[in-house]
Design an enzyme around this catalytic site. Structure first.
Site, PDB file in Angstrom:
ATOM      1  N   CYS A  40     -10.001  -3.459 -10.095  1.00 36.65           N
ATOM      2  CA  CYS A  40      -9.532  -2.239  -9.412  1.00 36.65           C
ATOM      3  C   CYS A  40      -8.136  -2.422  -8.815  1.00 36.65           C
ATOM      4  CB  CYS A  40     -10.523  -1.794  -8.349  1.00 36.65           C
ATOM      5  SG  CYS A  40     -10.743  -3.008  -7.035  1.00 36.65           S
ATOM      6  N   GLU A  94     -10.984 -11.085  -4.406  1.00 37.68           N
ATOM      7  CA  GLU A  94      -9.535 -10.985  -4.196  1.00 37.68           C
ATOM      8  C   GLU A  94      -8.977 -12.162  -3.402  1.00 37.68           C
ATOM      9  OE1 GLU A  94      -8.687  -7.236  -2.323  1.00 37.68           O
ATOM     10  OE2 GLU A  94     -10.361  -7.371  -0.948  1.00 37.68           O
ATOM     11  N   HIS A 118       0.822  -1.212   0.000  1.00 34.78           N
ATOM     12  CA  HIS A 118       0.000   0.000   0.000  1.00 34.78           C
ATOM     13  C   HIS A 118       0.853   1.257   0.000  1.00 34.78           C
ATOM     14  CE1 HIS A 118      -3.267  -2.823   0.747  1.00 34.78           C
ATOM     15  NE2 HIS A 118      -3.948  -1.938   0.052  1.00 34.78           N
ATOM     16  N   ASP A 168      -4.445  -8.438  -4.193  1.00 36.15           N
ATOM     17  CA  ASP A 168      -4.584  -9.504  -3.205  1.00 36.15           C
ATOM     18  C   ASP A 168      -4.813 -10.854  -3.862  1.00 36.15           C
ATOM     19  OD1 ASP A 168      -4.165  -8.418  -0.644  1.00 36.15           O
ATOM     20  OD2 ASP A 168      -5.981  -7.235  -0.903  1.00 36.15           O
TER      21      ASP A 168
HETATM   22  C1  PEP Z   1      -6.510  -5.258  -4.520  1.00 36.84           C
HETATM   23  O1  PEP Z   1      -6.267  -6.076  -3.624  1.00 36.84           O
HETATM   24  O2  PEP Z   1      -6.228  -5.444  -5.714  1.00 36.84           O
HETATM   25  C2  PEP Z   1      -7.154  -3.974  -4.195  1.00 36.84           C
HETATM   26  C3  PEP Z   1      -7.560  -3.157  -5.130  1.00 36.84           C
HETATM   27  O3  PEP Z   1      -7.264  -3.625  -2.890  1.00 36.84           O
HETATM   28  P1  PEP Z   1      -6.022  -3.189  -1.994  1.00 36.84           P
HETATM   29  O4  PEP Z   1      -4.860  -2.948  -2.907  1.00 36.84           O
HETATM   30  O5  PEP Z   1      -6.397  -1.940  -1.261  1.00 36.84           O
HETATM   31  O6  PEP Z   1      -5.827  -4.352  -1.091  1.00 36.84           O
HETATM   32 MG    MG Z   2      -7.191  -5.866  -1.722  1.00 32.70          MG
END
Ligand code: PEP
Ligand code: MG
Length: 590
Positions: free
Chosen positions: A521, A450, A203, A474
């Protein structure tokens, strides 16, 4: 002599600037820039602090009992000598005058420089004087804390925010930066950043990418080898860091910097062009945001909505004091109003893993609190374990939906019991709003896919939710058993792995067949290397950082989905899908 370090490229482009080191042990020290007219006042604060500490040390010395060991008096003399040494006081003033750092920041920056010099000393006695220096600096920091100065008149702002210009560009160097701390660096003056640790889809890297500045993570030893104020080149395209570059290298990188600026300006012109393929397929390009303020960048980039609002960032950096229903409602309403009628997808909090609550580092969490946070009480699991808090968030989102088009997205669901618990919580939240006479609108509810279990057993999700959104970050982490934040295994974090591609293509196909909306996403949506592949799989909704939209749109405008779809099986069945994609989707595709 220049040195090169290698890490992972997380955010494109080239940055050239002077290094600012932020030591994790000293993040609690105030970091801000002072305006030019306040510089001498800040220098004066340093002088007062030095005099105050000198007074303390003299008093201590005089009050030593007669029978005190002679070493104690000698030690106080050493501290006094260090305190008055030009290497500490004179050089600290330099950071204030030349770099406009506040006194505390200047002092810790100079401590960083001197500590390295001590570390390199041959003589053990001298090397051990580092601890004395640290004690003297601690005393100075305490004295400064007692004399905060006329802070109202100083440009007090989080690190990196400087409202005056004309200085050398600055790049940030740190061992690690927690995602919550990264938020502080948004809208900052830093033109690039480097960390020793971290993975491409951690992140921290994601927030860096959303800032759209060149960044390299996992450049091991960077914070040890780079000294404050060193000139540094960050090559965010190839994951290379050059410290103290030669004039020839600098010229080469300045040229590349100009080229990429030209390229960006060219792509910017696509902002208002609809994303339609050569064969007339309309593609929805949505934005990923972390805070309501990011909605402006999303609109500016030409996003047709927000596909992922990572609401947990509202919960971070608050020392555990969580935002209440009204505060959350205001934030969600601000986002939906800023998007001017375009849809906004709010993901319920994804706390845990590398985004722990409180100001606790992910590393601490990993080692001290939870055995394996990525597999622990994270995302919807955390929300369902805090039902009052979860309903509070749902009520806040529902109330904001009276002001625009909102959708709710649930992270990390894997079990039918979780699906049922989410739907029950929503029903309860609506009942509570009804009882309180509060208005709310209609919202669609979607699930993030995910966890491999959800991708493999999609039926319940398609039955109970209005749409699904694939979180590839994920999904890759859990399919390949690779901690996405761990640079030690980052070379195995492979979005091209046939198992990963098979899961993604399968989810898209089944969602479309069920007539449900499907989006991606995760970071793959914003990576041009995967645009053709995702289009071929039938995807027509991509959500990514605003800064990535133009580059993805450019690929969409050149794509023919009929041709791509025909070639898809060859890629999915290939032993090496990356090579196959390059061959069948065209040379520029990967
Ligand atoms: C993902 O896991 O691809 C996602 C969009 O959520 P995050 O990156 O916040 O875990
Ligand atoms: Mg995620």
């Amino acid at each position: 002599m220049s040195i090169q370090l290698f890490g992972m490229a997380v955010s494109r482009g080239v940055a050239i600037g002077r290094a600012v080191l932020v030591a994790s042990s000293r993040v609690d020290v105030a970091h801000y820039f002072v305006t030019p007219e306040r510089i001498e006042t800040e220098v004066e604060r340093l002088r007062h602090a030095r005099d105050a500490v000198a007074g303390e040390l003299e008093t201590l010395k005089h009050e030593l009992p007669d029978d005190a060991p002679a070493e104690l008096s000698a030690l106080l003399d050493v501290h006094l000598m260090l305190l008055h040494d030009e290497a500490l006081t004179g050089a600290t003033k330099h950071w204030v005058r030349e770099r406009h750092y506040n006194a505390e920041w200047a002092l810790s920056a100079q401590l960083e420089v001197l500590a390295r010099q001590f570390d390199e000393m041959e003589d053990e006695y001298l090397r051990e004087r580092k601890a004395d220096l640290e004690q003297v600096v601690e005393r100075m920091l305490s004295a400064l804390a007692r004399d905060p100065g006329d802070v109202g008149a100083v440009a007090v702002s989080p690190i990196g925010v400087r409202d005056f210009g004309g200085e050398d560009p600055l790049v940030l160097v740190a061992n690690d930066i927690a995602p919550a701390d990264m938020l502080q660096f948004k809208r900052s003056v830093f033109t690039g950043f480097i960390t020793d640790v971290g993975g491409r889809t951690s992140h921290t890297a994601i927030v860096a990418r959303s800032m759209d500045i060149p960044a390299v993570v996992g450049a091991r030893e960077a914070s040890r080898l780079i000294r404050p104020d060193d000139w540094v080149v960050i090559d965010g395209d190839f994951g290379v860091v050059i410290v103290d570059p030669s004039p020839i290298m600098l010229e080469e990188y300045r040229f590349r910097q100009r080229q990429s600026e030209l390229e960006r300006a060219r792509l910017d012109r696509l902002r208002h062009t609809p994303a339609v393929t050569l064969d007339g397929q309309v593609v929805e390009l949505l934005a990923n945001i972390e805070q309501p303020q990011d909605a402006a960048a999303a609109l500016q980039a030409g996003a047709v909505g927000v596909g992922l609002f990572r609401s947990e960032f509202l919960f971070l950096n608050r020392g555990g004091d969580l935002p209440g229903e009204d505060e959350q409602f205001e934030a969600y309403r601000a986002a939906v109003q800023a998007m001017q009628g375009l849809p906004v997808t709010i993901r319920t909090v994804d706390i845990g893993a590398d985004k722990p609550l409180e100001r606790m580092s992910a590393q601490e969490l990993r080692h001290e609190h939870v055995l394996n946070p990525a597999l622990g009480l994270r995302a919807i699991r955390w929300s369902l374990s805090e039902p009052g808090m979860f309903r509070q968030q749902l009520r806040a989102i529902l109330r904001a939906s009276a002001f625009g088009k909102l959708r709710i997205l649930i992270p990390m669901v894997a079990h039918l019991v979780e699906v049922r618990a989410v739907l029950d919580a929503l029903t309860r939240a609506r009942q509570q709003l009804d009882a309180a006479g509060r208005a709310y609108g209609a919202v669609e509810v979607g699930a993030m896919i995910e966890v491999p279990a959800a991708a493999l057993n999609l039926g319940p999700f398609l039955q109970h939710f209005d749409f699904v959104s694939i979180g590839t970050n994920d999904l890759i982490q859990y399919t390949l058993a690779i901690d996405r934040a761990d640079d030690a295994v980052s070379h195995l974090f492979d979005p091209w792995h046939p198992a990963v591609l098979g899961l993604i293509a399968g989810v898209i196909e089944r969602a479309l067949a069920a007539g449900k909306g499907v989006s991606v996403c995760g970071e793959m949506a914003g990576d041009p290397a995967f645009t053709e592949l995702l289009l071929a799989a039938g995807l027509r909704s991509f959500s990514m950082h605003p800064a990535q939209i133009a580059a993805i749109k450019q690929r969409i405008l050149r794509a023919d989905t009929r041709r791509l779809a025909l070639a898809l099986p060859r890629v999915l069945q290939a032993e090496d899908p990356k090579a196959a994609a390059a061959a069948v989707f065209g040379a520029g595709a990967v």
